[in-house]
Scaffold this active site. Structure first.
Site, mmCIF file in Angstrom:
data_model
loop_
_atom_site.group_PDB
_atom_site.id
_atom_site.type_symbol
_atom_site.label_atom_id
_atom_site.label_comp_id
_atom_site.label_asym_id
_atom_site.label_seq_id
_atom_site.Cartn_x
_atom_site.Cartn_y
_atom_site.Cartn_z
ATOM 1 N N ASN A 83 14.033 4.693 18.007
ATOM 2 C CA ASN A 83 13.054 3.889 18.739
ATOM 3 C C ASN A 83 12.857 4.333 20.181
ATOM 4 O O ASN A 83 12.322 3.582 20.997
ATOM 5 C CB ASN A 83 13.449 2.409 18.685
ATOM 6 C CG ASN A 83 13.659 1.947 17.259
ATOM 7 O OD1 ASN A 83 14.751 1.565 16.890
ATOM 8 N ND2 ASN A 83 12.627 2.047 16.431
ATOM 9 N N VAL A 90 10.727 3.933 25.674
ATOM 10 C CA VAL A 90 11.293 3.002 24.701
ATOM 11 C C VAL A 90 10.161 2.353 23.904
ATOM 12 O O VAL A 90 9.173 1.891 24.464
ATOM 13 C CB VAL A 90 12.129 1.914 25.414
ATOM 14 C CG1 VAL A 90 12.601 0.844 24.430
ATOM 15 C CG2 VAL A 90 13.311 2.543 26.146
ATOM 16 N N CYS A 91 10.337 2.315 22.595
ATOM 17 C CA CYS A 91 9.373 1.684 21.705
ATOM 18 C C CYS A 91 10.078 0.512 21.021
ATOM 19 O O CYS A 91 10.849 0.701 20.084
ATOM 20 C CB CYS A 91 8.868 2.685 20.673
ATOM 21 S SG CYS A 91 7.627 1.988 19.573
ATOM 22 N N ILE A 92 9.820 -0.680 21.538
ATOM 23 C CA ILE A 92 10.406 -1.893 20.982
ATOM 24 C C ILE A 92 9.326 -2.969 21.041
ATOM 25 O O ILE A 92 8.531 -3.009 21.998
ATOM 26 C CB ILE A 92 11.698 -2.293 21.752
ATOM 27 C CG1 ILE A 92 12.432 -3.442 21.075
ATOM 28 C CG2 ILE A 92 11.410 -2.587 23.197
ATOM 29 C CD1 ILE A 92 13.810 -3.726 21.691
ATOM 30 N N HIS A 96 5.475 -4.336 23.656
ATOM 31 C CA HIS A 96 4.082 -4.090 23.270
ATOM 32 C C HIS A 96 3.206 -5.239 23.761
ATOM 33 O O HIS A 96 3.629 -6.397 23.724
ATOM 34 C CB HIS A 96 3.965 -3.931 21.753
ATOM 35 C CG HIS A 96 4.705 -2.739 21.234
ATOM 36 N ND1 HIS A 96 5.084 -2.610 19.924
ATOM 37 C CD2 HIS A 96 5.138 -1.613 21.866
ATOM 38 C CE1 HIS A 96 5.723 -1.457 19.769
ATOM 39 N NE2 HIS A 96 5.770 -0.840 20.926
#
Length: 168
Positions: A83, A90-92, A96
């Site tokens: 992730n 950071v992709c969480i 978003h």
């Protein structure tokens, strides 16, 4: 900049985190005295299986619309994780924007909400380190190894931990 409502809120949240006794392993400070740019150090406890013992530097960049829009988080210490994009972003879900996911993957309830704080973000990221979501990976190679070759995944992660400590 701390004179804006967002700036005052962030300054208060930073001061609260800096004085908190129940946040072991999280250290925050401002970058160049800018309340919208935080430097973060996550010192991961040994009870976090994979990344335990690591010291990972990251940056939180807050938009002027905070808390209505989420900050961006980027690790400056290289981190191999499903992730986390190879560039450190950071992709969480909670980072978003608060809108319906055009791909239908996340519900609006999983995305950013003004009730989130820098503290809840960092605690979520620490949790994410232990429990990657490999269904929509930011790092495809890390997700593949997580699923198909856990031994190699763990080897790559341990190297990140050693590197974060300045070890060879």
């Amino acid at each position: 900049m701390a004179t804006s409502p967002a700036g005052r809120m962030l300054l208060g949240q930073l001061q609260q985190m800096q004085s908190a006794k129940d946040l072991p392993g999280i250290s925050c400070g401002l970058v160049d005295n800018n309340v919208f740019e935080w430097e973060v150090m996550l010192m991961i406890s040994d009870d976090v299986k994979l990344y335990g013992g690591g010291f990972f530097r990251a940056r939180l960049s807050f938009p002027p619309e905070y808390p209505h829009m989420p900050p961006k988080m980027k690790f400056e210490t290289p981190l191999f994780h499903p992730n986390i994009y190879p560039n450190g972003d950071v992709c969480i879900s909670i980072l978003h924007p608060p809108e319906e996911d055009k791909y239908g993957y996340e519900s609006a309830a999983e995305r950013w909400s003004p009730v989130q704080t820098p503290e809840t973000i960092l605690l979520s990221v620490i949790s994410m380190l232990s429990s990657p979501n490999d269904e929509s990976p930011a790092n495809v190679e890390a997700a593949r190894l997580w699923r198909e070759d856990p031994k190699e995944f763990k080897k790559r992660v341990r190297k990140c931990v050693r590197d974060s400590l300045g070890e060879e």
